[in-house]
Design a protein around this motif. Structure first.
Motif, PDB file in Angstrom:
ATOM      1  N   ILE A 139     -93.774 -30.053  -9.527  1.00 35.31           N
ATOM      2  CA  ILE A 139     -94.710 -29.927 -10.653  1.00 35.31           C
ATOM      3  C   ILE A 139     -95.017 -28.451 -10.874  1.00 35.31           C
ATOM      4  CG2 ILE A 139     -97.001 -30.524 -11.535  1.00 35.31           C
ATOM      5  CD1 ILE A 139     -96.931 -32.990  -9.760  1.00 35.31           C
ATOM      6  N   CYS A 140     -95.027 -28.044 -12.150  1.00 38.83           N
ATOM      7  CA  CYS A 140     -95.410 -26.684 -12.545  1.00 38.83           C
ATOM      8  C   CYS A 140     -96.571 -26.793 -13.531  1.00 38.83           C
ATOM      9  CB  CYS A 140     -94.244 -25.936 -13.174  1.00 38.83           C
ATOM     10  SG  CYS A 140     -94.673 -24.306 -13.822  1.00 38.83           S
ATOM     11  N   ILE A 141     -97.697 -26.155 -13.187  1.00 32.21           N
ATOM     12  CA  ILE A 141     -98.892 -26.196 -14.026  1.00 32.21           C
ATOM     13  C   ILE A 141     -99.156 -24.799 -14.581  1.00 32.21           C
ATOM     14  CG2 ILE A 141    -101.353 -26.732 -14.093  1.00 32.21           C
ATOM     15  CD1 ILE A 141    -100.911 -28.511 -11.665  1.00 32.21           C
ATOM     16  N   GLN A 142     -99.419 -24.722 -15.888  1.00 31.93           N
ATOM     17  CA  GLN A 142     -99.781 -23.455 -16.532  1.00 31.93           C
ATOM     18  C   GLN A 142    -101.291 -23.406 -16.704  1.00 31.93           C
ATOM     19  OE1 GLN A 142     -98.473 -20.721 -20.362  1.00 31.93           O
ATOM     20  NE2 GLN A 142     -98.391 -22.931 -20.545  1.00 31.93           N
ATOM     21  N   SER A 143    -101.923 -22.367 -16.199  1.00 31.09           N
ATOM     22  CA  SER A 143    -103.372 -22.217 -16.309  1.00 31.09           C
ATOM     23  C   SER A 143    -103.730 -21.496 -17.604  1.00 31.09           C
ATOM     24  CB  SER A 143    -103.915 -21.454 -15.100  1.00 31.09           C
ATOM     25  OG  SER A 143    -103.421 -20.124 -15.107  1.00 31.09           O
ATOM     26  N   MET A 144    -105.000 -21.477 -17.900  1.00 30.29           N
ATOM     27  CA  MET A 144    -105.471 -20.850 -19.129  1.00 30.29           C
ATOM     28  C   MET A 144    -105.375 -19.336 -19.087  1.00 30.29           C
ATOM     29  SD  MET A 144    -106.274 -23.294 -21.174  1.00 30.29           S
ATOM     30  CE  MET A 144    -107.196 -22.417 -22.411  1.00 30.29           C
ATOM     31  N   ASP A 145    -105.264 -18.751 -17.887  1.00 33.23           N
ATOM     32  CA  ASP A 145    -105.130 -17.300 -17.776  1.00 33.23           C
ATOM     33  C   ASP A 145    -103.690 -16.861 -17.541  1.00 33.23           C
ATOM     34  OD1 ASP A 145    -104.918 -18.351 -15.285  1.00 33.23           O
ATOM     35  OD2 ASP A 145    -106.284 -16.943 -14.313  1.00 33.23           O
ATOM     36  N   GLY A 146    -102.718 -17.764 -17.744  1.00 33.26           N
ATOM     37  CA  GLY A 146    -101.314 -17.367 -17.725  1.00 33.26           C
ATOM     38  C   GLY A 146    -100.629 -17.432 -16.388  1.00 33.26           C
ATOM     39  N   MET A 147    -101.117 -18.232 -15.455  1.00 39.52           N
ATOM     40  CA  MET A 147    -100.479 -18.345 -14.154  1.00 39.52           C
ATOM     41  C   MET A 147     -99.710 -19.657 -14.064  1.00 39.52           C
ATOM     42  SD  MET A 147    -102.173 -18.134 -10.360  1.00 39.52           S
ATOM     43  CE  MET A 147    -101.147 -17.855  -8.913  1.00 39.52           C
ATOM     44  N   LEU A 148     -98.467 -19.581 -13.584  1.00 38.47           N
ATOM     45  CA  LEU A 148     -97.657 -20.767 -13.317  1.00 38.47           C
ATOM     46  C   LEU A 148     -97.818 -21.132 -11.854  1.00 38.47           C
ATOM     47  CD1 LEU A 148     -94.348 -20.042 -15.290  1.00 38.47           C
ATOM     48  CD2 LEU A 148     -96.377 -21.265 -16.048  1.00 38.47           C
ATOM     49  N   MET A 149     -98.371 -22.327 -11.604  1.00 38.09           N
ATOM     50  CA  MET A 149     -98.608 -22.804 -10.234  1.00 38.09           C
ATOM     51  C   MET A 149     -97.615 -23.910  -9.918  1.00 38.09           C
ATOM     52  SD  MET A 149    -102.788 -22.912 -10.388  1.00 38.09           S
ATOM     53  CE  MET A 149    -102.773 -23.750 -11.972  1.00 38.09           C
ATOM     54  N   PHE A 150     -96.899 -23.763  -8.808  1.00 40.52           N
ATOM     55  CA  PHE A 150     -95.839 -24.688  -8.421  1.00 40.52           C
ATOM     56  C   PHE A 150     -96.292 -25.521  -7.224  1.00 40.52           C
ATOM     57  CE2 PHE A 150     -93.804 -21.276 -10.685  1.00 40.52           C
ATOM     58  CZ  PHE A 150     -92.853 -21.922 -11.466  1.00 40.52           C
ATOM     59  N   PHE A 151     -96.069 -26.844  -7.337  1.00 39.07           N
ATOM     60  CA  PHE A 151     -96.453 -27.781  -6.280  1.00 39.07           C
ATOM     61  C   PHE A 151     -95.219 -28.588  -5.865  1.00 39.07           C
ATOM     62  CE2 PHE A 151    -100.211 -26.894  -8.750  1.00 39.07           C
ATOM     63  CZ  PHE A 151    -101.209 -26.756  -7.808  1.00 39.07           C
ATOM     64  N   GLU A 152     -94.967 -28.645  -4.572  1.00 41.74           N
ATOM     65  CA  GLU A 152     -93.895 -29.460  -3.999  1.00 41.74           C
ATOM     66  C   GLU A 152     -94.539 -30.636  -3.275  1.00 41.74           C
ATOM     67  OE1 GLU A 152     -91.448 -27.018  -1.592  1.00 41.74           O
ATOM     68  OE2 GLU A 152     -90.868 -25.665  -3.248  1.00 41.74           O
ATOM     69  N   LEU A 162     -97.457 -14.816 -15.873  1.00 45.12           N
ATOM     70  CA  LEU A 162     -96.507 -14.452 -16.923  1.00 45.12           C
ATOM     71  C   LEU A 162     -96.847 -13.075 -17.468  1.00 45.12           C
ATOM     72  CD1 LEU A 162     -96.252 -17.841 -18.885  1.00 45.12           C
ATOM     73  CD2 LEU A 162     -94.644 -16.911 -17.221  1.00 45.12           C
ATOM     74  N   PRO A 163     -95.860 -12.227 -17.684  1.00 49.64           N
ATOM     75  CA  PRO A 163     -96.145 -10.870 -18.184  1.00 49.64           C
ATOM     76  C   PRO A 163     -96.578 -10.897 -19.655  1.00 49.64           C
ATOM     77  CG  PRO A 163     -93.779 -11.247 -18.053  1.00 49.64           C
ATOM     78  CD  PRO A 163     -94.431 -12.450 -17.433  1.00 49.64           C
ATOM     79  N   GLY A 164     -97.511  -9.992 -19.986  1.00 51.83           N
ATOM     80  CA  GLY A 164     -97.967  -9.866 -21.365  1.00 51.83           C
ATOM     81  C   GLY A 164     -98.677 -11.090 -21.881  1.00 51.83           C
ATOM     82  N   PHE A 165     -99.345 -11.819 -20.996  1.00 48.26           N
ATOM     83  CA  PHE A 165     -99.944 -13.093 -21.395  1.00 48.26           C
ATOM     84  C   PHE A 165    -101.271 -12.851 -22.107  1.00 48.26           C
ATOM     85  CE2 PHE A 165    -102.698 -16.723 -20.700  1.00 48.26           C
ATOM     86  CZ  PHE A 165    -101.882 -17.782 -21.041  1.00 48.26           C
ATOM     87  N   LEU A 166    -101.537 -13.672 -23.158  1.00 48.33           N
ATOM     88  CA  LEU A 166    -102.817 -13.641 -23.857  1.00 48.33           C
ATOM     89  C   LEU A 166    -103.395 -15.051 -23.968  1.00 48.33           C
ATOM     90  CD1 LEU A 166    -104.985 -12.041 -25.332  1.00 48.33           C
ATOM     91  CD2 LEU A 166    -103.697 -12.366 -27.451  1.00 48.33           C
ATOM     92  N   LEU A 167    -102.633 -15.977 -24.543  1.00 51.65           N
ATOM     93  CA  LEU A 167    -103.055 -17.361 -24.687  1.00 51.65           C
ATOM     94  C   LEU A 167    -101.917 -18.272 -24.251  1.00 51.65           C
ATOM     95  CD1 LEU A 167    -104.866 -17.275 -28.157  1.00 51.65           C
ATOM     96  CD2 LEU A 167    -105.936 -17.415 -25.899  1.00 51.65           C
TER      97      LEU A 167
END
Length: 826
Positions: A139-152, A162-167
């Motif tokens: 599972i890959c979850i995208q947060s509101m501040d631009g972070m991709l969190m990976f769960f095994e 993510l670089p240059g993230f805004l929304l």
């Protein structure tokens, strides 16, 4: 709007006051039954998780209660539901059923396997065999501040910013390339490989990520990017081919299909606002079917870029899926934002409607005969009051305007507009244009059909805008004259007036009652040689016919009001004698041209323009003074040790009153200037009419004269009537109305057009124009001038200051080109 509607197979309304989004719907074999049939899983923002197994309604069944397998209240809002080899999304749950031995049927329950307490606010997620693993999904979850969190499974693996993230944008996973696809805030598609994300620098905050990436060199970069130029609503990567993956991106105005290497496969421009879509496999090799819904309650089926079917839905969906059920396969499942869950299919059902039998009754032939006579009388009366039917025809369409000359006391003209077309027309629009001071109650009409339309408007020009099958806009235009009764009504005739003009004819005098039948019937004066017209503005115009000669006198207390009646008189004379078969009839004017009266109207208009400029300058001065006082007062108020105001408050109040008084005076002057310009246009029309009758000008020459003396529809602060007419008249005097070839070869110097100091130069040029016409000069834009020349050179000195000046220069260039002049623009 589609002709077909989506056929309801099963439907349900979920909860009350709950909200849903595009991630709240999921279909699949959630209980691992192995039958190949799907169940529907729905989550809401209220935390309700529902599972359905729909089947069609039977007469003795309650379908909603039987179809719902489970309903569970979770502690947190559900923003997305997915189904995979981890069972269910973030809060991983196991759904299982037990066969029942009693009447109330099987029992289902939901068991928690594991959960993750997220440290960041989640936006969306995706899943898949990350890193090429087999047998289970991560599972890959995208947060509101631009972070991709990976769960095994039950373990948190890592997180990357993510670089240059805004929304946050939509997120999807491509199995073939083992990469993640998203759309950033700069409106471009970005692809990140899982391997690149795994080896990039880990960090707890974005600042740590930026600092560590600079020091270690493992900066996260996209594998490829593609600029969209618009916001993306959703991304989907269907597994339809093992050789190549297609990435579908739904934008606000376009549908994009991108290869997994970042190259565009195709793009479809949408003519509606989409709300959700679903690509799925097609029976045709190398193509993909796409279900797309829009905010007009429409469901559209595309095969790549080709539209195959359109059906109407009962609501606007936020999510759409395709599911297989025991009774029927390939059903379309839609979910709206307010919880309308619907399973439907596309097709048609035959209509079995039959007209009800009418109760038989005896026919009273006397009543039918009386009603028939009454209707025939109404038709005859209507045909008498109908005016001329104006018709304009193009290659494929015809516009008719049927005018009714009967004008109500409110001075409103009722007209019928009928549009016929021989081909298919999409989104036809009708635009009504009138000249001031007339107006319309509605200037644009969107026509859903091509039938008869009854509108209550003031018409003088009707344009119908069409979009035909080729999607090329076409315009059919119909111009016609308004009835005179729209602006005046019959009045008694008076013998004396201040302004008078005389129109001569070459035929014996006629009865004015025959020429103006709509005014003679209600006129108080029975004398057929005199006719009165009372304008709605209050002035009166009188037409007197000579009993011994072939002359007609038109007189009024207002000079500019004579034009409307004089023009109508000349036109009606032409139609009257043409109906009698007279071919050599001619109207004429022997003069003199009433230039002093015309110049009075010009001076009054110019005086108001000068006053408007003065008011503008005074307002600017008082505004500067008012702002200066405000700054002084603000400085005094901010001072820690305030001193006396020294009457600054009194001065500011007096300045404020002056600004208000000047603004009111400027607004009053603006309204009077608008009225003065309307009078000036009427007086100019009268001058053009008299000049054309005086010299017998052709229609082409009259059009040139009208374009010269009436170049503007309204005054603007940048360009006015006086300087525009002066430039145009000067050009005619130096070209087609010049005295010799030497005069035609002079340079035409045209600087920025500004308001003149006075009207003496303009009056001189207009007087000279009338004198040249009286001596045989002719207006022409062709290469044959009044005086033969060999080579003429026009030098145009121009400084671009406004759009109006540019239009004047373009008009001069057009005239010079028509006369084959060598043009030099500096």
């Amino acid at each position: 709007m589609s002709l077909f509607k989506a056929r309801d197979w099963w439907a349900s309304v979920l909860g009350e006051g709950e909200e849903f989004d595009q991630g709240c719907l999921c279909v699949g074999d959630v209980d691992n039954s192995g039958s190949g049939y799907d169940k529907i899983v729905v989550g809401s923002f209220m935390g309700m998780l529902r599972i359905f197994s729909p089947h069609p309604a039977k007469p003795d069944e309650q379908t909603e209660a039987d179809a719902q397998l489970l309903e569970v209240q979770l502690p947190d809002p559900i923003i997305q539901v997915e189904m995979g080899k981890f069972m269910l999304c973030l809060l991983v749950l196991v759904f299982s059923g037990t066969a029942g031995n009693v009447e109330h049927g099987d029992q289902y329950q939901l068991r928690l396997v594991y959960e993750h307490n997220l440290q960041r606010t989640a936006c969306n997620m995706t899943y898949g065999p990350f890193g090429g693993v087999t047998g289970h999904h991560f599972i890959c979850i995208q947060s509101m501040d631009g972070m991709l969190m990976f769960f095994e499974q039950e373990t948190y693996a890592f997180g990357r910013f993510l670089p240059g993230f805004l929304l946050p944008g939509p997120l999807s996973y491509c199995i073939r390339t083992d990469s993640f696809i998203t759309v950033s805030s700069i409106r471009q598609v970005e692809c990140y490989r899982y391997e690149t994300l795994a080896v990039a620098t880990d960090a707890d905050t974005r600042q740590d990520s930026d600092q560590q990436s600079k020091s270690s060199g493992k900066r996260l970069t996209a594998d490829w990017t593609l600029v969209l130029g618009e916001e993306a609503l959703d991304i989907c990567v269907p597994n339809t081919s093992s050789a190549m993956s297609s990435i579908f991106v739904l934008g606000e105005r376009n549908l994009f299909c991108v290869k997994d290497n970042g190259q565009i496969r195709f793009m479809k421009k949408l003519e509606f606002n989409p709300c959700c879509f679903l690509p799925y496999g097609s029976v045709s090799e190398g193509s993909t079917n796409i279900l797309m819904c829009n905010h007009n309650n429409m469901l559209l089926v595309y095969q790549d870029v080709t539209l195959k079917w359109v059906a109407q839905l009962s609501c606007v969906p936020v999510a759409v899926r395709v599911a297989n059920f025991p009774e029927l396969k390939g059903l379309v499942v839609t979910l709206s934002s307010d919880g309308h869950l619907q399973c439907s299919y596309m097709g048609t059902d035959p209509s079995f409607f039959t007209a009800p039998k009418v109760d038989a009754r005896e026919v009273n032939y006397d009543e039918v005969d009386t009603e028939m006579k009454m209707l025939q009388k109404v038709i005859r009366e209507a045909s008498k009051t109908q005016g001329m039917v104006h018709r304009v025809q193009t290659n494929k369409s015809t516009v008719y305007v049927n005018r009714c000359d009967t004008v109500c006391p409110e001075c409103v003209l009722y007209s019928q507009v009928k549009i016929k077309n021989r081909g298919a027309v999409h989104s036809p629009k009708m635009t009504v244009c009138v000249q001031p001071p007339l107006g319309v109650t509605q200037d644009q009409f969107v026509l859903d059909s091509m039938g008869m339309i009854l509108v209550s408007i003031l018409l003088s020009q009707t344009s119908t805008h069409k979009h035909e099958v080729s999607r090329i806009p076409r315009v059919s235009q119909c111009k016609f004259n308004l009835p005179l009764r729209l602006v005046c009504y019959p009045s008694s005739a008076i013998k004396n007036a201040k302004y008078k003009i005389t129109v001569d004819t070459n035929k014996p005098p006629v009865n004015l009652s025959e020429v103006f039948p709509d005014f003679s019937e209600k006129s108080e004066n029975n004398d057929s040689s005199a006719l009165g017209f009372q304008l709605i503005t209050g002035s009166r115009v009188i037409v007197l016919a000579s009993k011994t000669s072939q002359r007609y006198r038109i007189q009024s207390e207002s000079f500019e009001d004579i034009w409307l009646v004089a023009k109508e008189l000349v036109q009606r004379f032409d139609r009257h004698f043409a109906s009698l078969g007279v071919k050599d009839f001619r109207n004429s004017f022997t003069g003199p041209i009433p230039l002093p009266e015309f110049f009075e109207t010009v001076d009054h208009h110019f005086e108001l323009r000068v006053n408007a400029q003065k008011y503008q300058d005074l307002l600017s001065e008082r505004a500067v003074q008012f702002r200066a006082i405000q700054r002084r007062l603000l400085t005094r108020f901010k001072d820690k040790t305030p001193g006396p105001l020294q009457n600054l408050d009194t001065l500011m109040e007096g300045t404020y009153r002056q600004v208000i008084a000047l603004a009111d005076a400027a607004e009053d002057n603006r309204e009077r200037l608008i009225q003065a310009f309307t009078r000036l246009r009427s007086a100019t029309h009268l001058l053009i009419l008299l000049l054309s009758l005086w010299q017998g000008l052709s229609s082409e020459q009259t059009a040139i004269l009208e374009a010269t003396l009436l170049p503007l529809l309204q005054d603007t602060p940048q360009l006015g009537w006086e300087e525009s007419v002066d430039a145009a008249v000067s050009h005619l005097l130096k070209t087609c109305l010049s005295r010799s070839p030497k005069d035609q070869a002079i340079s035409l110097s045209t600087g920025p057009l500004t308001i003149p100091k006075d009207t003496s130069r303009l009056k001189k040029h207009i007087t000279l124009l009338c004198d040249r016409l009286g001596k045989g000069g002719r207006l022409s834009l062709s290469s044959e001038a009044n005086v033969p020349t060999t080579v003429m050179i026009a030098h145009i000195f121009y400084v671009h200051t406004s759009i109006q000046n540019c239009q004047i220069v373009l008009a001069l260039v057009y005239v010079c080109a028509a006369k084959r002049l060598c043009i030099h623009i500096i």
